[in-house]
Design a protein around this motif. Sequence first.
Motif, PDB file in Angstrom:
ATOM      1  N   SER A 181       0.824  -1.211   0.000  1.00 14.39           N
ATOM      2  CA  SER A 181       0.000   0.000   0.000  1.00 14.39           C
ATOM      3  C   SER A 181       0.858   1.262   0.000  1.00 14.39           C
ATOM      4  O   SER A 181       0.334   2.367  -0.127  1.00 14.39           O
ATOM      5  N   GLY A 182       2.166   1.120   0.125  1.00 14.78           N
ATOM      6  CA  GLY A 182       3.046   2.286   0.217  1.00 14.78           C
ATOM      7  C   GLY A 182       3.386   2.851  -1.151  1.00 14.78           C
ATOM      8  O   GLY A 182       3.053   2.268  -2.198  1.00 14.78           O
TER       9      GLY A 182
ATOM     10  N   SER B 245       2.040  -7.744  -0.554  1.00 15.21           N
ATOM     11  CA  SER B 245       1.830  -8.049   0.861  1.00 15.21           C
ATOM     12  C   SER B 245       1.592  -6.740   1.581  1.00 15.21           C
ATOM     13  O   SER B 245       2.388  -5.802   1.462  1.00 15.21           O
ATOM     14  N   SER B 246       0.469  -6.669   2.286  1.00 12.40           N
ATOM     15  CA  SER B 246       0.118  -5.426   2.969  1.00 12.40           C
ATOM     16  C   SER B 246      -0.625  -5.760   4.248  1.00 12.40           C
ATOM     17  O   SER B 246      -1.309  -6.780   4.327  1.00 12.40           O
TER      18      SER B 246
ATOM     19  N   ARG C 200      -2.934  -3.851   5.127  1.00 14.38           N
ATOM     20  CA  ARG C 200      -4.291  -3.351   4.857  1.00 14.38           C
ATOM     21  C   ARG C 200      -4.891  -4.111   3.694  1.00 14.38           C
ATOM     22  O   ARG C 200      -4.388  -4.031   2.569  1.00 14.38           O
TER      23      ARG C 200
ATOM     24  N   PRO D  14      10.698  -2.968   0.677  1.00 17.37           N
ATOM     25  CA  PRO D  14      10.921  -1.634   1.246  1.00 17.37           C
ATOM     26  C   PRO D  14      10.587  -1.557   2.729  1.00 17.37           C
ATOM     27  O   PRO D  14      10.577  -0.468   3.282  1.00 17.37           O
TER      28      PRO D  14
ATOM     29  N   VAL E  22      15.208  -2.579  -0.571  1.00 14.59           N
ATOM     30  CA  VAL E  22      15.203  -1.191  -1.058  1.00 14.59           C
ATOM     31  C   VAL E  22      14.793  -0.202   0.031  1.00 14.59           C
ATOM     32  O   VAL E  22      14.716   1.000  -0.237  1.00 14.59           O
TER      33      VAL E  22
ATOM     34  N   SER F  59       9.814  -0.259   8.372  1.00 16.90           N
ATOM     35  CA  SER F  59       9.488  -0.738   9.721  1.00 16.90           C
ATOM     36  C   SER F  59      10.504  -0.251  10.751  1.00 16.90           C
ATOM     37  O   SER F  59      10.262  -0.335  11.953  1.00 16.90           O
TER      38      SER F  59
ATOM     39  N   LEU G  91      19.316   4.225  -4.252  1.00 20.06           N
ATOM     40  CA  LEU G  91      19.508   5.094  -5.420  1.00 20.06           C
ATOM     41  C   LEU G  91      20.394   6.299  -5.102  1.00 20.06           C
ATOM     42  O   LEU G  91      21.297   6.639  -5.869  1.00 20.06           O
TER      43      LEU G  91
HETATM   44  N1  LIG Z   1      16.229   2.258  -2.290  1.00 24.50           N
HETATM   45  C1  LIG Z   1      15.913   3.500  -2.601  1.00 24.50           C
HETATM   46  O1  LIG Z   1      16.627   4.171  -3.320  1.00 24.50           O
HETATM   47  C2  LIG Z   1      14.626   4.055  -2.051  1.00 24.50           C
HETATM   48  C3  LIG Z   1      13.862   4.968  -2.780  1.00 24.50           C
HETATM   49  C4  LIG Z   1      12.627   5.399  -2.224  1.00 24.50           C
HETATM   50  C5  LIG Z   1      12.234   4.938  -0.954  1.00 24.50           C
HETATM   51  N2  LIG Z   1      13.049   4.080  -0.274  1.00 24.50           N
HETATM   52  C6  LIG Z   1      12.683   3.535   1.046  1.00 24.50           C
HETATM   53  O2  LIG Z   1      11.557   2.694   0.895  1.00 24.50           O
HETATM   54  C7  LIG Z   1      10.823   2.660   2.117  1.00 24.50           C
HETATM   55  C8  LIG Z   1       9.349   2.925   1.801  1.00 24.50           C
HETATM   56  O3  LIG Z   1       9.208   4.248   1.312  1.00 24.50           O
HETATM   57  P1  LIG Z   1       7.767   4.776   0.853  1.00 24.50           P
HETATM   58  O4  LIG Z   1       7.947   6.189   0.428  1.00 24.50           O
HETATM   59  O5  LIG Z   1       7.123   3.779  -0.039  1.00 24.50           O
HETATM   60  O6  LIG Z   1       7.014   4.774   2.271  1.00 24.50           O
HETATM   61  P2  LIG Z   1       5.441   4.620   2.567  1.00 24.50           P
HETATM   62  O7  LIG Z   1       4.636   5.189   1.451  1.00 24.50           O
HETATM   63  O8  LIG Z   1       5.251   5.149   3.945  1.00 24.50           O
HETATM   64  O9  LIG Z   1       5.199   3.041   2.546  1.00 24.50           O
HETATM   65  C9  LIG Z   1       5.826   2.160   3.442  1.00 24.50           C
HETATM   66  C10 LIG Z   1       4.949   0.921   3.579  1.00 24.50           C
HETATM   67  O10 LIG Z   1       5.662   0.017   4.423  1.00 24.50           O
HETATM   68  C11 LIG Z   1       4.724  -0.748   5.166  1.00 24.50           C
HETATM   69  N3  LIG Z   1       5.113  -0.683   6.594  1.00 24.50           N
HETATM   70  C12 LIG Z   1       5.474   0.373   7.292  1.00 24.50           C
HETATM   71  N4  LIG Z   1       5.778   0.053   8.556  1.00 24.50           N
HETATM   72  C13 LIG Z   1       5.629  -1.232   8.663  1.00 24.50           C
HETATM   73  C14 LIG Z   1       5.792  -2.139   9.722  1.00 24.50           C
HETATM   74  N5  LIG Z   1       6.199  -1.746  10.942  1.00 24.50           N
HETATM   75  N6  LIG Z   1       5.534  -3.422   9.488  1.00 24.50           N
HETATM   76  C15 LIG Z   1       5.105  -3.805   8.281  1.00 24.50           C
HETATM   77  N7  LIG Z   1       4.940  -2.974   7.228  1.00 24.50           N
HETATM   78  C16 LIG Z   1       5.196  -1.698   7.419  1.00 24.50           C
HETATM   79  C17 LIG Z   1       3.357  -0.125   4.930  1.00 24.50           C
HETATM   80  O11 LIG Z   1       2.703  -0.918   3.986  1.00 24.50           O
HETATM   81  P3  LIG Z   1       1.359  -1.732   4.323  1.00 24.50           P
HETATM   82  O12 LIG Z   1       0.484  -0.775   5.093  1.00 24.50           O
HETATM   83  O13 LIG Z   1       0.866  -2.091   2.968  1.00 24.50           O
HETATM   84  O14 LIG Z   1       1.733  -2.903   5.137  1.00 24.50           O
HETATM   85  C18 LIG Z   1       3.648   1.197   4.294  1.00 24.50           C
HETATM   86  O15 LIG Z   1       2.631   1.593   3.416  1.00 24.50           O
HETATM   87  C19 LIG Z   1      11.469   3.683   3.050  1.00 24.50           C
HETATM   88  O16 LIG Z   1      12.340   3.017   3.923  1.00 24.50           O
HETATM   89  C20 LIG Z   1      12.273   4.567   2.092  1.00 24.50           C
HETATM   90  O17 LIG Z   1      13.383   5.137   2.714  1.00 24.50           O
HETATM   91  C21 LIG Z   1      14.224   3.629  -0.800  1.00 24.50           C
END
Ligand SMILES: NC(=O)c1ccc[n+]([C@@H]2O[C@H](COP(=O)([O-])OP(=O)(O)OC[C@H]3O[C@@H](n4cnc5c(N)ncnc54)[C@H](OP(=O)(O)O)[C@@H]3O)[C@@H](O)[C@H]2O)c1
Length: 321
Positions: free
Chosen positions: A154-155, A176-177, A179, A211, A233, A237, A260
């Motif tokens: 869902s993120g 996997s979510s 929600r 992620p 990535v 959490s 990235l």
């Molecule tokens: N590698 C890269 O270059 C790169 C680029 C962009 C972002 N990122 C990283 O990717 C991650 C996600 O970023 P985003 O912008 O997509 O964030 P986001 O929109 O807040 O989405 C994160 C998702 O992770 C899940 N989540 C959060 N806390 C959790 C927990 N305690 N247990 C289980 N699931 C949990 C939730 O999904 P559900 O509600 O569906 O479970 C949430 O929607 C961050 O760590 C960010 O730093 C990395």
Amino acid sequence: MRALVVKEPGPPESLRLTETATPSPGPGELTIDVAYAGVGFVDTLFRSGAFDLPTPFTPGIEVTGHVREIGPGVTGFEPGQPVGALLNDFGRGMRAGGYAEVAVAHATMTTRLPGDADLARMAAVLINGVTAWLALHDLARLRVGDDVLVLGASGGLGGITGRLAAVHPAGRVIGSSRRPSDAPTWTHLVTDLDTVPDLTGGRGVDIVIDPVGGDLRTRAYDLLAPFGRLVVVGNASGQDHPVSADSAWLNTRQILGFSLGGVAHLIPDRVGTALSAIVDLVHRGVLREPAPAVVPLDQATEVHQALETRTAPPKTVLAIR
Ligand SMILES: NC(=O)c1ccc[n+]([C@@H]2O[C@H](COP(=O)([O-])OP(=O)(O)OC[C@H]3O[C@@H](n4cnc5c(N)ncnc54)[C@H](OP(=O)(O)O)[C@@H]3O)[C@@H](O)[C@H]2O)c1
């Protein structure tokens, strides 16, 4: 110009609307009159100090707008042209700066946009789209028909990764979510990873894009088929659970990581290819990205609060002008 500045890392209230000097581009750079700046979970990590940036700084690693000034050595851009840019080339030194009226971008991380492009929608897909593209193609080496499991479905990053895998096309695209949802992206959307073996006839998945981290990461890793690839990535959490290297050996699996911001300057061609591909797929409606929530620059604090309390919509952009 007006910019949101963090003088001391801290809570969302650390984002302060400030009058600052308008920047000029250096060699290889251009400046952009910013129309929209995307907001992502990673911005909260910079703002809070979990990821270290020298202070004072302006967050915001993805913007759309119009070219303002062009620096020495830059070709292929004209003032006034609509563009999208990534501002997270931290490997090249201090960057970011998207929550501002004018941002400095490196030309290799900037792409031209069509004249009729929806700049708000484009600002919402740049970072996550390029990360998803490189994670699926360059790291996981996605093949047509591969079964893909995406955590945090869902993120922002999880969602676009699933939609991109579906376009490729992958085989099963399992989200996997926590929600439950009936989003059409996914061939299967699960709230419990224990159901995944049945979905794949017991074989497991070829690719996991993660992620989220924590317990979910180790459990998803155990669902990989032989030759399967786990690409880490992110860590939404906040928990870094170890994955056994011996298990990678004994089960013939691969554990990969991709950030990235740290390597973009080392692979400008691949970043450029991914950036143009994402923009093109979204503009043509092949990659159907939901419209982001659009809020004014001075409400960034509320957006960060919502991201941290998990009440934010999948993606929000700040309207700068
Ligand atoms: N590698 C890269 O270059 C790169 C680029 C962009 C972002 N990122 C990283 O990717 C991650 C996600 O970023 P985003 O912008 O997509 O964030 P986001 O929109 O807040 O989405 C994160 C998702 O992770 C899940 N989540 C959060 N806390 C959790 C927990 N305690 N247990 C289980 N699931 C949990 C939730 O999904 P559900 O509600 O569906 O479970 C949430 O929607 C961050 O760590 C960010 O730093 C990395």
